[in-house]
Design an enzyme around this catalytic site. Structure first.
Site, PDB file in Angstrom:
ATOM      1  N   ASP A 226      10.251   1.596 -10.306  1.00  8.46           N
ATOM      2  CA  ASP A 226      11.721   1.073 -10.857  1.00  8.46           C
ATOM      3  C   ASP A 226      11.994   0.042  -9.714  1.00  8.46           C
ATOM      4  O   ASP A 226      12.717  -1.009 -10.186  1.00  8.46           O
ATOM      5  CB  ASP A 226      12.519   2.020 -10.902  1.00  8.46           C
ATOM      6  CG  ASP A 226      12.385   2.990 -12.006  1.00  8.46           C
ATOM      7  OD1 ASP A 226      11.168   2.760 -13.086  1.00  8.46           O
ATOM      8  OD2 ASP A 226      13.076   4.012 -12.389  1.00  8.46           O
TER       9      ASP A 226
ATOM     10  N   LEU B 132      -7.068   0.728   0.734  1.00  6.45           N
ATOM     11  CA  LEU B 132      -8.099   0.620   1.486  1.00  6.45           C
ATOM     12  C   LEU B 132      -9.374   1.090   1.050  1.00  6.45           C
ATOM     13  O   LEU B 132     -10.481   0.622   0.805  1.00  6.45           O
ATOM     14  CB  LEU B 132      -7.886   1.606   2.982  1.00  6.45           C
ATOM     15  CG  LEU B 132      -7.021   0.868   3.988  1.00  6.45           C
ATOM     16  CD1 LEU B 132      -6.245   2.170   4.428  1.00  6.45           C
ATOM     17  CD2 LEU B 132      -7.535   0.038   5.046  1.00  6.45           C
ATOM     18  N   SER B 133      -9.055   2.261   0.329  1.00  5.37           N
ATOM     19  CA  SER B 133     -10.239   3.049  -0.273  1.00  5.37           C
ATOM     20  C   SER B 133     -10.532   2.652  -1.576  1.00  5.37           C
ATOM     21  O   SER B 133      -9.232   2.238  -2.351  1.00  5.37           O
ATOM     22  CB  SER B 133     -10.231   4.607  -0.316  1.00  5.37           C
ATOM     23  OG  SER B 133      -8.791   4.937  -0.916  1.00  5.37           O
TER      24      SER B 133
ATOM     25  N   ALA C  16       0.134   7.532  -0.887  1.00  6.60           N
ATOM     26  CA  ALA C  16       0.113   8.754  -1.960  1.00  6.60           C
ATOM     27  C   ALA C  16       1.240   8.481  -2.950  1.00  6.60           C
ATOM     28  O   ALA C  16       1.232   8.920  -4.000  1.00  6.60           O
ATOM     29  CB  ALA C  16       0.553   9.970  -1.279  1.00  6.60           C
TER      30      ALA C  16
ATOM     31  N   ASN D 274       0.907  -1.168  -0.021  1.00  6.10           N
ATOM     32  CA  ASN D 274       0.186  -0.144  -0.044  1.00  6.10           C
ATOM     33  C   ASN D 274       0.915   1.073   0.278  1.00  6.10           C
ATOM     34  O   ASN D 274       1.453   1.568   0.944  1.00  6.10           O
ATOM     35  CB  ASN D 274      -1.045   0.022   1.057  1.00  6.10           C
ATOM     36  CG  ASN D 274      -1.849   1.149   1.209  1.00  6.10           C
ATOM     37  OD1 ASN D 274      -1.875   2.021   0.147  1.00  6.10           O
ATOM     38  ND2 ASN D 274      -2.980   1.405   1.989  1.00  6.10           N
TER      39      ASN D 274
ATOM     40  N   HIS E 231       0.687   7.221  -6.723  1.00  6.04           N
ATOM     41  CA  HIS E 231       0.367   8.078  -7.827  1.00  6.04           C
ATOM     42  C   HIS E 231       1.714   8.984  -8.291  1.00  6.04           C
ATOM     43  O   HIS E 231       1.258   9.872  -9.084  1.00  6.04           O
ATOM     44  CB  HIS E 231      -0.802   9.335  -7.281  1.00  6.04           C
ATOM     45  CG  HIS E 231      -1.794   8.504  -6.526  1.00  6.04           C
ATOM     46  ND1 HIS E 231      -2.734   7.351  -6.960  1.00  6.04           N
ATOM     47  CD2 HIS E 231      -2.166   8.355  -5.405  1.00  6.04           C
ATOM     48  CE1 HIS E 231      -3.432   6.837  -6.216  1.00  6.04           C
ATOM     49  NE2 HIS E 231      -3.422   7.629  -5.145  1.00  6.04           N
TER      50      HIS E 231
ATOM     51  N   ARG F  40      -6.034  10.397  -8.048  1.00  9.36           N
ATOM     52  CA  ARG F  40      -5.824   9.013  -7.605  1.00  9.36           C
ATOM     53  C   ARG F  40      -6.287   8.001  -8.567  1.00  9.36           C
ATOM     54  O   ARG F  40      -5.965   6.800  -8.091  1.00  9.36           O
ATOM     55  CB  ARG F  40      -6.602   8.777  -6.203  1.00  9.36           C
ATOM     56  CG  ARG F  40      -6.320   9.802  -5.100  1.00  9.36           C
ATOM     57  CD  ARG F  40      -7.119   9.472  -3.872  1.00  9.36           C
ATOM     58  NE  ARG F  40      -7.451  10.359  -2.989  1.00  9.36           N
ATOM     59  CZ  ARG F  40      -6.374  11.043  -2.045  1.00  9.36           C
ATOM     60  NH1 ARG F  40      -5.401  10.226  -1.868  1.00  9.36           N
ATOM     61  NH2 ARG F  40      -6.590  12.031  -1.425  1.00  9.36           N
TER      62      ARG F  40
HETATM   63  C1  DQA Z   1      -4.656   4.888  -0.202  1.00 10.45           C
HETATM   64  C2  DQA Z   1      -5.093   5.522  -1.306  1.00 10.45           C
HETATM   65  C3  DQA Z   1      -4.228   6.846  -1.709  1.00 10.45           C
HETATM   66  O1  DQA Z   1      -4.653   7.415  -3.007  1.00 10.45           O
HETATM   67  C4  DQA Z   1      -3.838   7.722  -0.501  1.00 10.45           C
HETATM   68  O2  DQA Z   1      -3.152   8.534  -0.576  1.00 10.45           O
HETATM   69  C5  DQA Z   1      -3.567   6.789   0.815  1.00 10.45           C
HETATM   70  C6  DQA Z   1      -4.313   5.742   0.860  1.00 10.45           C
HETATM   71  C7  DQA Z   1      -5.696   3.915   0.259  1.00 10.45           C
HETATM   72  O3  DQA Z   1      -5.233   2.704   1.190  1.00 10.45           O
HETATM   73  O4  DQA Z   1      -6.869   4.053   0.065  1.00 10.45           O
HETATM   74  O5  DQA Z   1      -2.639   7.445   1.356  1.00 10.45           O
HETATM   75  O6  DQA Z   1      -3.445   4.243  -0.555  1.00 10.45           O
END
Ligand code: DQA
Length: 146
Positions: free
Chosen positions: A86, A100-101, A76, A73, A79, A110
């Site tokens: 790499d 998660l989202s 940010a 995970n 993106h 995103r």
């Molecule tokens: C995230 C989604 C990303 O866009 C965001 O910057 C996060 C959490 C998620 O787990 O939903 O920090 O990776």
């Protein structure tokens, strides 16, 4: 089999960080759930978090020969980070991207993942369950890469 879970910036704040988006489960709680699920599969877990891009790159580099699958995970950095992309390409350890989202249902910035093209697949939108699903996906990826 060993799975390396890597968590990027701000995920140490889970539980209090925008709970309407990320829920109220802390990263410690998620780690405990992952470990419980992994025990059922007889799989070893290494679970880490860093707010630093370079530290995540270093951990990916060190994973070669030390773990079978990476679950990432990248938060940010998903993106923005060519460096993480790499590193994943360079080490060749099968990597699963998780969130998660549901990043595709959120702001447009995103929607683009720089790491997706070098990952085996993406799990996004199931809250803490994204991590649990990733344990199962990792076991399958490992079996299929033998
Ligand atoms: C995230 C989604 C990303 O866009 C965001 O910057 C996060 C959490 C998620 O787990 O939903 O920090 O990776």
């Amino acid at each position: 089999m060993k799975i390396l879970f890597l968590n990027g910036p701000n995920l140490n704040l889970l539980g209090t960080r925008e709970p309407e988006v990320y829920g109220r489960t802390t990263l410690k709680d998620i780690e405990a759930k992952v470990r419980e699920r992994a025990t059922k599969f007889g799989v070893e877990i290494d679970f880490r978090q860093s707010n630093l891009e370079g530290e995540l790159v270093a951990w990916i580099q060190q994973s070669k020969g030390n773990c079978n699958v990476i679950v990432l995970n990248a938060a940010a950095y998903t993106h923005t980070s060519i460096a993480l992309r790499d590193a994943i390409s360079a080490v060749g350890v099968p990597t699963i991207e998780i969130h998660l989202s549901n990043v595709h249902a959120r702001e447009e910035f995103r929607h683009k993942s720089l790491i997706a093209p070098v990952c085996r697949g993406q799990i996004s939108g199931f809250g803490a369950d994204s991590y649990i699903l990733a344990v199962e996906a990792s076991v399958n990826v490992n079996l299929n890469s033998k």
